[in-house]
Design a protein around this motif. Structure first.
Motif, PDB file in Angstrom:
ATOM      1  N   ASP A  33      87.219 105.198  44.400  1.00 27.12           N
ATOM      2  CA  ASP A  33      86.743 105.773  43.151  1.00 27.12           C
ATOM      3  C   ASP A  33      87.131 104.819  42.030  1.00 27.12           C
ATOM      4  OD1 ASP A  33      86.124 107.173  40.936  1.00 27.12           O
ATOM      5  OD2 ASP A  33      87.577 108.784  41.258  1.00 27.12           O
ATOM      6  N   THR A  36      86.994 107.230  37.847  1.00 24.29           N
ATOM      7  CA  THR A  36      87.919 108.216  37.298  1.00 24.29           C
ATOM      8  C   THR A  36      89.194 107.601  36.710  1.00 24.29           C
ATOM      9  OG1 THR A  36      87.135 109.484  39.177  1.00 24.29           O
ATOM     10  CG2 THR A  36      88.675 110.572  37.704  1.00 24.29           C
ATOM     11  N   ARG A  40      91.052 108.388  33.227  1.00 23.25           N
ATOM     12  CA  ARG A  40      92.350 109.056  33.314  1.00 23.25           C
ATOM     13  C   ARG A  40      93.412 108.318  32.499  1.00 23.25           C
ATOM     14  NH1 ARG A  40      93.300 108.961  38.841  1.00 23.25           N
ATOM     15  NH2 ARG A  40      91.954 110.757  39.068  1.00 23.25           N
TER      16      ARG A  40
ATOM     17  N   VAL B 117      90.909 114.250  40.277  1.00 22.72           N
ATOM     18  CA  VAL B 117      89.450 114.321  40.273  1.00 22.72           C
ATOM     19  C   VAL B 117      88.864 113.020  40.798  1.00 22.72           C
ATOM     20  CG1 VAL B 117      87.407 114.580  38.815  1.00 22.72           C
ATOM     21  CG2 VAL B 117      89.446 115.916  38.334  1.00 22.72           C
ATOM     22  N   ASP B 118      87.859 113.138  41.651  1.00 23.38           N
ATOM     23  CA  ASP B 118      87.057 111.985  42.013  1.00 23.38           C
ATOM     24  C   ASP B 118      85.718 112.186  41.313  1.00 23.38           C
ATOM     25  OD1 ASP B 118      85.337 110.141  43.148  1.00 23.38           O
ATOM     26  OD2 ASP B 118      86.377 110.173  45.071  1.00 23.38           O
ATOM     27  N   PHE B 119      85.549 111.521  40.184  1.00 25.32           N
ATOM     28  CA  PHE B 119      84.404 111.818  39.325  1.00 25.32           C
ATOM     29  C   PHE B 119      83.056 111.497  39.980  1.00 25.32           C
ATOM     30  CE2 PHE B 119      81.417 111.025  35.897  1.00 25.32           C
ATOM     31  CZ  PHE B 119      81.570 112.174  35.146  1.00 25.32           C
ATOM     32  N   PRO B 120      82.883 110.297  40.556  1.00 24.27           N
ATOM     33  CA  PRO B 120      81.562 109.997  41.142  1.00 24.27           C
ATOM     34  C   PRO B 120      81.168 110.986  42.235  1.00 24.27           C
ATOM     35  CG  PRO B 120      82.890 108.012  41.022  1.00 24.27           C
ATOM     36  CD  PRO B 120      83.787 109.157  40.686  1.00 24.27           C
TER      37      PRO B 120
END
Lengths: 58, 791
Positions: A33, A36, A40, B117-120
């Protein structure tokens, strides 16, 4: 013993150390990822401001 | 009129305005979320983004199945006495506020130790202590703040998914070795004579040898495996000459340094593998937030409420549902099996299945099909068939879903590689034979040199970079492809099949027609005022169609769920809703959704809602008709035949009353005639046809909502661009062909050096990266020019 052997050994050890660091970070999922964390890292500041506001109110 | 926006969710607050702390809210739900956040110092939530929230949904009893230990255990990623980890998919995640509030969950529930959170992927990973809280409490907490997780049958079945990162490892190793080998081979490039180089040459060479070992045996192993597989099934794929090149490079270089004949080609070898892997990596564009592999399991719930013989409610796993069971379906729940409605107001939304968004009213004794969503209150039903035996789910037992489409598709690279390999092998043999007579000492040298220089690095890179780039370009245009092969398949398409409902039509816009006695201004304003108070989707649509009408204060507002609305204004009484509610009789003949109106029990007329066709359907069909066979295949009745015949080109085949299996057969029939078929559909009922077709394109109004398994997902707003996209794919294939020509030129230059026996490592080391990089530059420029054209 020429100094070039020493230099080669050191340079390869350094390179391999970085290589291991790369493999380790991939394994830990750091590249899964890439979005994020960029958001963050901006948050902690916001929280601090919030607390400061509170303390000035008190 | 300027509408006030809700501070929480951004909806307009026209219907009911709630003011709290100087902020406006559209409903109590939004206000409650704000209260939760302000009590816990989380109002920062609103600072990152304006109106980031969602209205929390009614979830009364919906997650009771999480009390069931067996089910929760299956959902957890990690389960130890005091630490539990769960990953939840939350479709609403869309902005930085979402990340912030979800990562501060521990402020709302102290038993949550962390959340990430893993946004993608729109996922949140929550670590909690099950001794103090439960998964159910966490899900309820998330739902209460507007972040309802989506838990489906798929989550229950899927084991722990392991991410395949081997390509990144391989790329890392190849890059690492390439860089180091380059450094080590530099001293010999310049051919400095003398004592220094003579003394240290062996150590430099053996180090290069060591670096190349993991490249050949680990990073490059895919090419050997693929070449072997290809040869076994008698196909000369592009990996055959690559594998041949890698092995010849390695063997010749090793022999050279063992016998002290030269430096070897370790630089070219590692560089070749690195560039090839880079191409593979570039081609691997994945859309994390989309899934192309969904079947009904992603739509279906994990558990359902069963009413046992002694009238107790219990939560059971969906696979345990048997024929004859009585199930309780709550508001907004999905009906998992076929059954008969026993009691309750049923308004079933079959949009998952058919794409038709208007709910269908059912009465006691009617048959309910799996896949529908209950929209009004609680209903009870008796099960007729288990999950896998239901009408909709049976479709997935078809063989089509077991086949792998990609495996029998011959890519453009595979096609050229066959001829290429044969030519290269003959050149190497002919030149070897020539040198055997001329100068025997050079024969082996020439043989290997030809194989080395002809290693089709540039050819192998042309397709991945072009197609990878196209994938990104299409992605920006909201056309999401499953993988790069789809671009090639799209370029070959000669027939297009469209689904009607939800594909050619849109349920976002309705055309409303009024049929009956004309209403006067007062009646209209009473009607508008009563619609204003209702949240039913039909009321909202109808309300928006009365723009210029004043509203009045109404009294005795009463909404009968699933039936209609009763309202008084002075001495006038208005009833609107279904025909059984307004007129006390069922009008079965009508196929469309209608709202009936009566004033003082005198029937006035009805408003009929019709899905309108998307903008540009006619133009799209006209632009496609000369190059493609067009068909429209619909599960609906023939009601629209005349309209379609008038508006679409004459050549278009129109088929109605097609069941999901029939749609699949229509595609298969065309394919038997050697047609390459693209199916464009949207619902689960198109899933079979989408899987059978050469390119299955799922049209989606909202790409975050689920679409059936397919090769490509197209955002509905870009529907009229299908023709442009197909043409762009054709152009992309042209670009690849030009790349082939360009790289063949490099090969001819290289072959000149090889055949004449002059190939030195430094020439190979220059030519190989030069050809690869120029191909990449060429294809990048060409595809970007193409991208400008399709905008």
């Amino acid at each position: 013993m020429s100094v070039i052997y020493l230099l080669l050994t050191i340079s390869i050890i350094v390179a391999i150390l970085f290589f291991i660091a790369f493999i380790y970070s991939v394994k830990k999922g750091q590249y899964d990822d890439s979005y994020t964390p960029s958001v963050r890292m901006l948050f902690d500041d916001e929280l601090v401001i919030d607390k400061q506001e509170k303390s000035t109110l008190d | 009129m300027k509408s006030t926006q809700c501070y929480h969710c951004g909806d307009s607050c026209d219907n009911s305005l709630i003011t709290f702390n100087d902020k406006t809210f559209c409903c109590n739900g939004c206000k409650t979320v704000y209260e939760i956040f302000s009590e816990n110092d989380l109002t920062c939530y609103y600072n990152f983004q304006d109106n980031p929230g969602a209205i929390p949904t009614e979830i009364e009893g919906k997650y009771n199945f999480l009390d069931n230990k067996e089910i929760t255990e299956k959902l957890l990623d990690f389960n130890d006495t005091n630490t539990q980890i769960v990953t939840l998919f939350i479709p609403h995640i869309h902005c930085s506020s979402c990340i912030w509030v979800l990562e501060n969950l521990h402020k709302l529930n102290v038993s949550i130790s962390s959340s990430q959170v893993d946004f993608p992927k729109k996922k949140v990973r929550v670590t909690f202590n099950s001794a103090e809280t439960s998964l159910k409490e966490i899900v309820l907490l998330l739902s209460s703040i507007g972040y309802e997780p989506y838990i489906s049958l798929e989550d229950y079945e899927a084991g722990k998914k392991t991410v395949d990162r081997s390509l990144i490892y391989k790329l890392g190793i190849a890059g690492f070795a390439f860089g180091n080998v380059m450094f080590l081979s530099f001293p010999e490039y310049f051919e400095v004579d003398g004592f220094w180089i003579e003394k240290y040459k062996p150590i430099f060479r053996w180090l290069m040898f060591c670096f190349s070992l993991p490249v050949v045996f680990y990073a490059g192993n895919d090419y050997f495996i693929s070449a072997f597989k290809g040869l076994r099934s008698k196909i000369l794929n592009i990996d055959v000459p690559i594998a041949l090149g890698i092995s010849v490079l390695f063997i010749r270089s090793s022999i050279e340094i063992i016998l002290d004949l030269g430096t070897g080609f370790f630089d070219s070898l590692t560089g070749l593998v690195f560039f090839l892997l880079l191409g593979k990596f570039f081609q691997q564009k994945t859309y994390n937030f989309l899934s192309f592999e969904r079947d009904y399991k992603s739509y279906f719930p994990i558990a359902v409420t069963r009413i046992s013989k002694d009238n107790k409610e219990e939560n059971i796993q969906i696979y345990d549902v048997e024929k004859g069971d009585r199930l309780l379906i709550r508001n907004q729940e999905l009906i998992p099996v076929d059954g008969i409605l026993i009691n309750g107001n049923a308004a079933i939304d079959y949009s998952f299945v058919t794409g038709e968004a208007e709910p269908v009213a059912k009465k006691s004794g009617d048959k309910l099909f799996a896949g529908g969503k209950q929209l009004s209150g609680v209903l009870e039903m008796e099960v007729l068939a288990s999950v896998s035996q239901s009408y909709l789910t049976q479709l997935w037992s078809n063989d089509v879903f077991q086949k792998d489409k990609k495996s029998h598709f011959k890519t453009i690279t595979d096609k050229i590689s066959k001829n290429f390999t044969i030519i290269v092998l003959s050149i190497s043999i002919i030149s070897t034979v020539f040198w055997l007579f001329f100068d025997v000492s050079k024969a082996l040298n020439v043989f290997t040199a030809v194989l080395i220089i002809a290693c089709p690095c540039a050819i192998a890179l042309a397709a991945p970079f072009t197609l990878g780039n196209m994938l990104r370009i299409f992605g920006k245009q909201k056309f999401y492809l499953k993988n790069a092969t789809v671009v090639e398949q799209l370029a070959k398409i000669d027939s297009l099949i469209f689904d009607k409902t939800g594909t050619l039509t849109t349920h976002k816009e309705n055309t409303i027609t009024y049929d009956g006695i004309a209403l006067n201004t007062q009646e209209k304003s009473i009607l508008k005022s009563s619609l204003r108070a209702s949240n039913h989707p039909l009321s909202r649509t109808l309300y928006n169609s009365f723009k210029e009408i004043e509203t009045v204060v109404i009294s005795n507002y009463k909404e009968v769920v699933g039936k209609g609305i009763k309202v008084d204004y002075k001495d006038i009484n208005l009833k609107l809703g279904s025909s059984s509610f307004v007129k006390n009789n069922d009008e079965k003949s009508t196929l469309d959704t209608s709202v009936y109106i009566s004033f003082n029990n005198e029937y006035k007329g009805k408003f009929t809602f019709k899905n309108s066709y998307r903008k540009g359907v006619k133009e799209l069909f006209n632009s496609l008709k000369s190059n493609f066979d067009l068909s429209v295949v619909s599960g609906d009745n023939e009601g629209e035949r005349v309209y379609l015949q008038e508006n679409l080109p004459k050549e278009t085949t129109l088929l109605f009353n097609q069941k999901p299996e029939d749609k699949l057969k229509v595609v298969a029939k065309l394919q038997e005639k050697n047609k390459k078929v693209a199916m464009i559909g949207d619902g689960l009922n198109d899933a079979g046809a989408l899987a059978q077709s050469d390119v299955g394109i799922a049209l989606s109004e909202n790409i975050n909502v689920f679409s059936p398994a397919c090769d490509a997902i197209l955002d509905a707003s870009k529907f009229n661009k299908i023709a442009t996209y197909i043409n762009a794919s054709k152009k992309a294939i042209q670009i690849i062909k030009y790349c082939f020509i360009l790289s063949l030129c490099y090969n001819i230059v290289g072959l000149y050096f090889a055949v004449t026996g002059q190939l030195k490592p430094v020439i190979a080391a220059i030519l190989m990266p030069l050809s690869s990089i120029s191909i990449v530059v060429f294809t990048t420029i060409a595809t970007n020019l193409l991208a400008k054209k399709i905008k």
